[in-house]
Design a protein around this motif. Sequence first.
Motif, PDB file in Angstrom:
ATOM      1  N   ASP A  26      36.945  36.377  26.140  1.00 60.48           N
ATOM      2  CA  ASP A  26      36.445  36.397  27.515  1.00 60.48           C
ATOM      3  C   ASP A  26      36.780  37.756  28.095  1.00 60.48           C
ATOM      4  O   ASP A  26      37.945  38.097  28.270  1.00 60.48           O
ATOM      5  CB  ASP A  26      37.091  35.280  28.341  1.00 60.48           C
ATOM      6  N   ILE A  27      35.760  38.548  28.363  1.00 64.52           N
ATOM      7  CA  ILE A  27      35.931  39.896  28.884  1.00 64.52           C
ATOM      8  C   ILE A  27      35.705  39.850  30.390  1.00 64.52           C
ATOM      9  O   ILE A  27      34.668  39.384  30.856  1.00 64.52           O
ATOM     10  CB  ILE A  27      34.920  40.874  28.237  1.00 64.52           C
ATOM     11  N   VAL A  28      36.705  40.315  31.149  1.00 64.43           N
ATOM     12  CA  VAL A  28      36.601  40.380  32.597  1.00 64.43           C
ATOM     13  C   VAL A  28      36.771  41.842  33.000  1.00 64.43           C
ATOM     14  O   VAL A  28      37.802  42.454  32.723  1.00 64.43           O
ATOM     15  CB  VAL A  28      37.667  39.509  33.290  1.00 64.43           C
ATOM     16  N   ILE A  29      35.736  42.402  33.622  1.00 66.69           N
ATOM     17  CA  ILE A  29      35.769  43.785  34.081  1.00 66.69           C
ATOM     18  C   ILE A  29      35.792  43.766  35.601  1.00 66.69           C
ATOM     19  O   ILE A  29      34.902  43.185  36.229  1.00 66.69           O
ATOM     20  CB  ILE A  29      34.546  44.566  33.574  1.00 66.69           C
ATOM     21  N   VAL A  30      36.823  44.364  36.165  1.00 70.14           N
ATOM     22  CA  VAL A  30      36.937  44.467  37.616  1.00 70.14           C
ATOM     23  C   VAL A  30      36.389  45.833  38.005  1.00 70.14           C
ATOM     24  O   VAL A  30      36.924  46.858  37.613  1.00 70.14           O
ATOM     25  CB  VAL A  30      38.403  44.308  38.076  1.00 70.14           C
ATOM     26  N   LYS A  31      35.298  45.840  38.766  1.00 73.42           N
ATOM     27  CA  LYS A  31      34.663  47.097  39.166  1.00 73.42           C
ATOM     28  C   LYS A  31      35.504  47.852  40.176  1.00 73.42           C
ATOM     29  O   LYS A  31      35.627  49.065  40.100  1.00 73.42           O
ATOM     30  CB  LYS A  31      33.288  46.822  39.783  1.00 73.42           C
ATOM     31  N   SER A  61      38.217  43.017  48.902  1.00 74.82           N
ATOM     32  CA  SER A  61      36.994  42.251  48.710  1.00 74.82           C
ATOM     33  C   SER A  61      37.015  41.527  47.360  1.00 74.82           C
ATOM     34  O   SER A  61      36.627  40.364  47.265  1.00 74.82           O
ATOM     35  CB  SER A  61      35.787  43.174  48.787  1.00 74.82           C
ATOM     36  N   PHE A  62      37.477  42.202  46.319  1.00 72.84           N
ATOM     37  CA  PHE A  62      37.567  41.578  44.997  1.00 72.84           C
ATOM     38  C   PHE A  62      38.502  40.381  45.024  1.00 72.84           C
ATOM     39  O   PHE A  62      38.165  39.311  44.513  1.00 72.84           O
ATOM     40  CB  PHE A  62      38.047  42.578  43.945  1.00 72.84           C
ATOM     41  N   PHE A  63      39.680  40.527  45.601  1.00 75.84           N
ATOM     42  CA  PHE A  63      40.637  39.428  45.608  1.00 75.84           C
ATOM     43  C   PHE A  63      40.129  38.259  46.447  1.00 75.84           C
ATOM     44  O   PHE A  63      40.365  37.098  46.116  1.00 75.84           O
ATOM     45  CB  PHE A  63      42.018  39.906  46.057  1.00 75.84           C
ATOM     46  N   ARG A  64      39.403  38.540  47.509  1.00 75.60           N
ATOM     47  CA  ARG A  64      38.786  37.475  48.305  1.00 75.60           C
ATOM     48  C   ARG A  64      37.789  36.700  47.439  1.00 75.60           C
ATOM     49  O   ARG A  64      37.750  35.475  47.450  1.00 75.60           O
ATOM     50  CB  ARG A  64      38.101  38.083  49.527  1.00 75.60           C
ATOM     51  N   GLU A  65      36.960  37.432  46.679  1.00 76.13           N
ATOM     52  CA  GLU A  65      36.002  36.787  45.779  1.00 76.13           C
ATOM     53  C   GLU A  65      36.720  35.966  44.714  1.00 76.13           C
ATOM     54  O   GLU A  65      36.323  34.850  44.413  1.00 76.13           O
ATOM     55  CB  GLU A  65      35.120  37.833  45.098  1.00 76.13           C
ATOM     56  N   LEU A  66      37.774  36.525  44.151  1.00 74.08           N
ATOM     57  CA  LEU A  66      38.514  35.839  43.100  1.00 74.08           C
ATOM     58  C   LEU A  66      39.086  34.522  43.603  1.00 74.08           C
ATOM     59  O   LEU A  66      38.943  33.483  42.960  1.00 74.08           O
ATOM     60  CB  LEU A  66      39.636  36.742  42.573  1.00 74.08           C
ATOM     61  N   ASP A 101      27.777  35.150  40.801  1.00 73.62           N
ATOM     62  CA  ASP A 101      27.574  35.588  42.179  1.00 73.62           C
ATOM     63  C   ASP A 101      28.605  36.617  42.641  1.00 73.62           C
ATOM     64  O   ASP A 101      28.485  37.161  43.730  1.00 73.62           O
ATOM     65  CB  ASP A 101      27.620  34.384  43.134  1.00 73.62           C
ATOM     66  N   GLN A 102      29.608  36.889  41.829  1.00 78.44           N
ATOM     67  CA  GLN A 102      30.671  37.807  42.225  1.00 78.44           C
ATOM     68  C   GLN A 102      30.200  39.250  42.051  1.00 78.44           C
ATOM     69  O   GLN A 102      29.682  39.612  41.005  1.00 78.44           O
ATOM     70  CB  GLN A 102      31.933  37.564  41.395  1.00 78.44           C
ATOM     71  N   GLU A 103      30.386  40.068  43.070  1.00 82.55           N
ATOM     72  CA  GLU A 103      29.910  41.455  43.029  1.00 82.55           C
ATOM     73  C   GLU A 103      30.930  42.424  42.430  1.00 82.55           C
ATOM     74  O   GLU A 103      30.545  43.439  41.863  1.00 82.55           O
ATOM     75  CB  GLU A 103      29.546  41.907  44.440  1.00 82.55           C
ATOM     76  N   GLU A 104      32.211  42.141  42.542  1.00 88.70           N
ATOM     77  CA  GLU A 104      33.253  43.074  42.104  1.00 88.70           C
ATOM     78  C   GLU A 104      33.741  42.797  40.684  1.00 88.70           C
ATOM     79  O   GLU A 104      34.628  43.482  40.194  1.00 88.70           O
ATOM     80  CB  GLU A 104      34.442  43.027  43.070  1.00 88.70           C
TER      81      GLU A 104
END
Length: 95
Positions: A19-24, A29-34, A46-49
């Motif tokens: 499972d590859i997870v790339i954080v842009k 904003s990323f942590f809110r999405e997470l 649907d996650q943008e970051e």
Amino acid sequence: MGKTEIPIRTISSRDGMLDIVIVKNANLSFFRELFSMNRQDTKVEDQEEMIHFQTASLTIETSAIKKIDMDGEIECTTPAEIMVLNRHLTMIQGA
């Protein structure tokens, strides 16, 4: 993120896939999405970051040699190939 579990429902230690997870952009904003991903109606697509995908193998190439940070450990450089050795390790998982 270290030992923090990423709330992606498709991640499994038994499926033989990486499972590859790339954080842009690791910003607020990323942590809110997470954290919103714990809700049933939130989809990883649907996650943008963040980008998530699964693969059996992965080749990392860069124009210049770069150190690779894997969960805080820097043990190799690019280019590098990472692959699943299916059923190579016995996984013990809590409930």
